[in-house]
Design a protein around this motif. Structure first.
Motif, PDB file in Angstrom:
ATOM      1  N   PHE A 188       0.831  -1.205   0.000  1.00 46.59           N
ATOM      2  CA  PHE A 188       0.000   0.000   0.000  1.00 46.59           C
ATOM      3  C   PHE A 188       0.867   1.257   0.000  1.00 46.59           C
ATOM      4  N   THR A 189       0.774   2.041  -1.074  1.00 44.03           N
ATOM      5  CA  THR A 189       1.521   3.308  -1.169  1.00 44.03           C
ATOM      6  C   THR A 189       0.506   4.431  -1.323  1.00 44.03           C
ATOM      7  N   PRO A 190       0.131   5.103  -0.229  1.00 40.45           N
ATOM      8  CA  PRO A 190      -0.919   6.110  -0.340  1.00 40.45           C
ATOM      9  C   PRO A 190      -0.499   7.304  -1.187  1.00 40.45           C
ATOM     10  N   ARG A 191      -1.437   7.811  -1.983  1.00 42.88           N
ATOM     11  CA  ARG A 191      -1.209   9.056  -2.735  1.00 42.88           C
ATOM     12  C   ARG A 191      -2.056  10.120  -2.054  1.00 42.88           C
ATOM     13  N   LEU A 192      -1.386  11.093  -1.458  1.00 39.77           N
ATOM     14  CA  LEU A 192      -2.103  12.039  -0.588  1.00 39.77           C
ATOM     15  C   LEU A 192      -1.980  13.480  -1.048  1.00 39.77           C
ATOM     16  N   ASP A 193      -1.348  13.688  -2.210  1.00 38.49           N
ATOM     17  CA  ASP A 193      -0.979  15.061  -2.527  1.00 38.49           C
ATOM     18  C   ASP A 193      -2.056  15.882  -3.197  1.00 38.49           C
ATOM     19  N   TYR A 194      -3.173  15.281  -3.508  1.00 38.43           N
ATOM     20  CA  TYR A 194      -4.234  16.076  -4.132  1.00 38.43           C
ATOM     21  C   TYR A 194      -4.974  16.838  -3.036  1.00 38.43           C
ATOM     22  N   GLY A 195      -5.267  18.110  -3.350  1.00 38.99           N
ATOM     23  CA  GLY A 195      -5.907  19.018  -2.388  1.00 38.99           C
ATOM     24  C   GLY A 195      -6.929  18.331  -1.499  1.00 38.99           C
ATOM     25  N   GLY A 196      -6.876  18.639  -0.242  1.00 42.53           N
ATOM     26  CA  GLY A 196      -7.942  18.199   0.647  1.00 42.53           C
ATOM     27  C   GLY A 196      -7.688  16.901   1.385  1.00 42.53           C
ATOM     28  N   ILE A 197      -6.895  15.985   0.833  1.00 41.92           N
ATOM     29  CA  ILE A 197      -6.767  14.671   1.483  1.00 41.92           C
ATOM     30  C   ILE A 197      -5.996  14.793   2.796  1.00 41.92           C
ATOM     31  N   ARG A 198      -4.820  15.454   2.741  1.00 40.25           N
ATOM     32  CA  ARG A 198      -4.012  15.562   3.975  1.00 40.25           C
ATOM     33  C   ARG A 198      -4.770  16.316   5.067  1.00 40.25           C
ATOM     34  N   ALA A 199      -5.457  17.394   4.663  1.00 38.94           N
ATOM     35  CA  ALA A 199      -6.202  18.188   5.652  1.00 38.94           C
ATOM     36  C   ALA A 199      -7.275  17.328   6.317  1.00 38.94           C
ATOM     37  N   HIS A 210       0.261   5.442   9.967  1.00 38.11           N
ATOM     38  CA  HIS A 210      -0.653   4.351  10.355  1.00 38.11           C
ATOM     39  C   HIS A 210      -1.856   4.243   9.423  1.00 38.11           C
ATOM     40  N   LEU A 211      -1.873   5.079   8.378  1.00 35.60           N
ATOM     41  CA  LEU A 211      -3.036   5.114   7.487  1.00 35.60           C
ATOM     42  C   LEU A 211      -3.228   3.768   6.777  1.00 35.60           C
ATOM     43  N   THR A 212      -4.474   3.284   6.754  1.00 39.70           N
ATOM     44  CA  THR A 212      -4.765   2.049   6.012  1.00 39.70           C
ATOM     45  C   THR A 212      -5.487   2.414   4.709  1.00 39.70           C
ATOM     46  N   ALA A 213      -5.506   1.464   3.788  1.00 43.61           N
ATOM     47  CA  ALA A 213      -6.193   1.687   2.507  1.00 43.61           C
ATOM     48  C   ALA A 213      -7.691   1.882   2.731  1.00 43.61           C
ATOM     49  N   GLU A 214      -8.251   1.173   3.706  1.00 40.65           N
ATOM     50  CA  GLU A 214      -9.687   1.314   4.006  1.00 40.65           C
ATOM     51  C   GLU A 214      -9.979   2.740   4.465  1.00 40.65           C
ATOM     52  N   GLN A 215      -9.086   3.275   5.298  1.00 40.08           N
ATOM     53  CA  GLN A 215      -9.298   4.649   5.790  1.00 40.08           C
ATOM     54  C   GLN A 215      -9.190   5.655   4.646  1.00 40.08           C
ATOM     55  N   LEU A 216      -8.206   5.452   3.769  1.00 38.92           N
ATOM     56  CA  LEU A 216      -8.050   6.379   2.654  1.00 38.92           C
ATOM     57  C   LEU A 216      -9.285   6.317   1.752  1.00 38.92           C
ATOM     58  N   ARG A 217      -9.741   5.104   1.499  1.00 38.62           N
ATOM     59  CA  ARG A 217     -10.966   4.947   0.677  1.00 38.62           C
ATOM     60  C   ARG A 217     -12.126   5.710   1.330  1.00 38.62           C
TER      61      ARG A 217
END
Ligand code: EPU
Length: 342
Positions: A188-199, A210-217
């Motif tokens: 799992f390699t999260p892509r977080l750089d698009y506006g809004g995700i990190r915030a 600790h981010l999981t794919a389920e949480q990102l989804r």
């Protein structure tokens, strides 16, 4: 195979336009589809989430029920790699959920995009910094004119922003997608750089390590739900317009006039401007024209307020396009495919 005559397409277009077709055929295998080739006119649809019917369709509409997911063998040197061959009739978001359940990663940022696998490969769907093409290995197709089967490599699909060979004038309508093969990863390699995700992760107190794919989804799903109207409640086809790609020199001139104009980098000579921002600047956000309206939370989306015909949406589309062109000198183009004539 299921065949219907004089069939309403209301359940097959998320805009909720009550158009009819002469014949509607759902097939279960490539062999069944092969029996139908050569007839005209033929139109292949997916989930109907990117279509606007302007009139009834006086021909046959095809829909795939090829819904297999097959894990293909990979070479021993690619330990993390997962290859999946997926039937065109699978609902896209069901595929995303299935891959995450199985710990096959990559598609998280494309969660909740409406539509089916076949159309996603034609349209090169994208969101939150990812596009379908990033994962596609090849697309297996059947020629609707002569029954020829052909596999297009990702390169041969000529993907770019919301575009592929299947949308070019020369190839449009010629190929039905049977299967799409994706390359995913067990890592799992999260892509977080698009506006809004990190915030949003910060707001939820989720540490990136600790981010999981389920949480990102779930974050992606929640962000989409706050901005985009649910087609079951209000007919729409997601973004109605594409974000225009313009020369950097034109952007620089506009930035002098509009210091808060936003842009995404494309290449050294081009940038992409969010059309939703321009439409909002023209005062269209939330405004209605008869039974069609510009959505009040995302101006890139046009909605059916109830009972709209294709022509009502086109009237609104033209008015919005006109005003954006007048104010910014940019002609924005619909992403949605128009079927038939007003
Ligand atoms: N914006 C406004 N006003 C609006 C809408 C947007 O000012 O009414 C601004 C936002 O504040 C933001 C920027 O424009 O800074 C971009 O907005 P957003 O992140 O909502 O994305 P978008 O460019 O409007 C594209 C895709 C969407 C995708 C999102 C997220 C296209 C045509 N649309 O929209 O895709 O979900 O990015 O990645 O490229 C779709 O294709 O149907 C679709 C929903």
């Amino acid at each position: 195979m299921r065949i219907e005559e004089n069939y309403s397409l209301l359940e097959h277009n998320t805009f909720g336009i009550d158009a009819r077709c002469h014949r509607f055929v759902e097939y279960d295998t490539p062999e069944e589809l092969a029996q139908l080739v050569g007839q005209a006119p033929l139109l292949h649809i997916g989930g109907g989430s990117n279509l606007l019917f302007l009139s009834d369709y006086d021909g046959t509409i095809l829909h795939s029920r090829i819904r297999t997911i097959e894990k293909l063998p990979t070479s021993n040197t690619q330990a993390d790699e997962v290859l999946l061959r997926v039937g065109a009739g699978i609902v896209w978001d069901e595929l995303v959920a299935h891959t995450i359940d199985n710990h096959w990663y990559g598609l998280e940022n494309l969660s909740l995009i409406p539509g089916e696998v076949g159309a996603s490969a034609v349209q090169n769907i994208g969101a939150y910094g990812a596009e379908a093409k990033d994962f596609i290995v090849n697309v297996e197709c059947l020629n609707l004119q002569n029954g020829e089967r052909r596999t297009f490599s990702c390169h041969e699909c000529q993907y770019s922003y919301r575009h592929s060979i299947f949308k070019t004038d020369a190839q449009r309508g010629r190929w039905a997608v049977l299967y799409v093969t994706y390359r995913l990863s067990t890592h799992f390699t999260p892509r977080l750089d698009y506006g809004g995700i990190r915030a949003e992760l910060q707001r939820r107190d989720i540490a990136i390590e600790h981010l999981t794919a389920e949480q990102l989804r779930q974050v992606i799903i929640d962000i989409r739900r706050t901005k985009l109207p649910d087609p079951k409640v209000q007919g729409n086809a997601g973004s109605f317009f594409m974000n225009p790609i313009i020369p950097r020199s034109q952007y620089e001139k506009l930035a002098k006039l509009y210091p808060n104009i936003m842009h995404y980098e494309v290449d050294a000579d081009h940038v992409k401007i969010p059309a939703g921002w321009m439409i909002e600047q023209c005062g269209w956000k939330g405004r209605a024209l008869g039974p069609a309206a510009v959505h009040d939370r995302q101006a890139l989306v046009l909605v059916n307020r109830g009972g709209a015909k294709g022509s009502d949406i086109v009237t609104l589309c033209n008015a919005v396009r006109h005003d954006v062109n007048e104010k910014f000198g940019i002609d924005i183009h619909p992403e949605v495919n128009f079927i038939g004539k007003v």
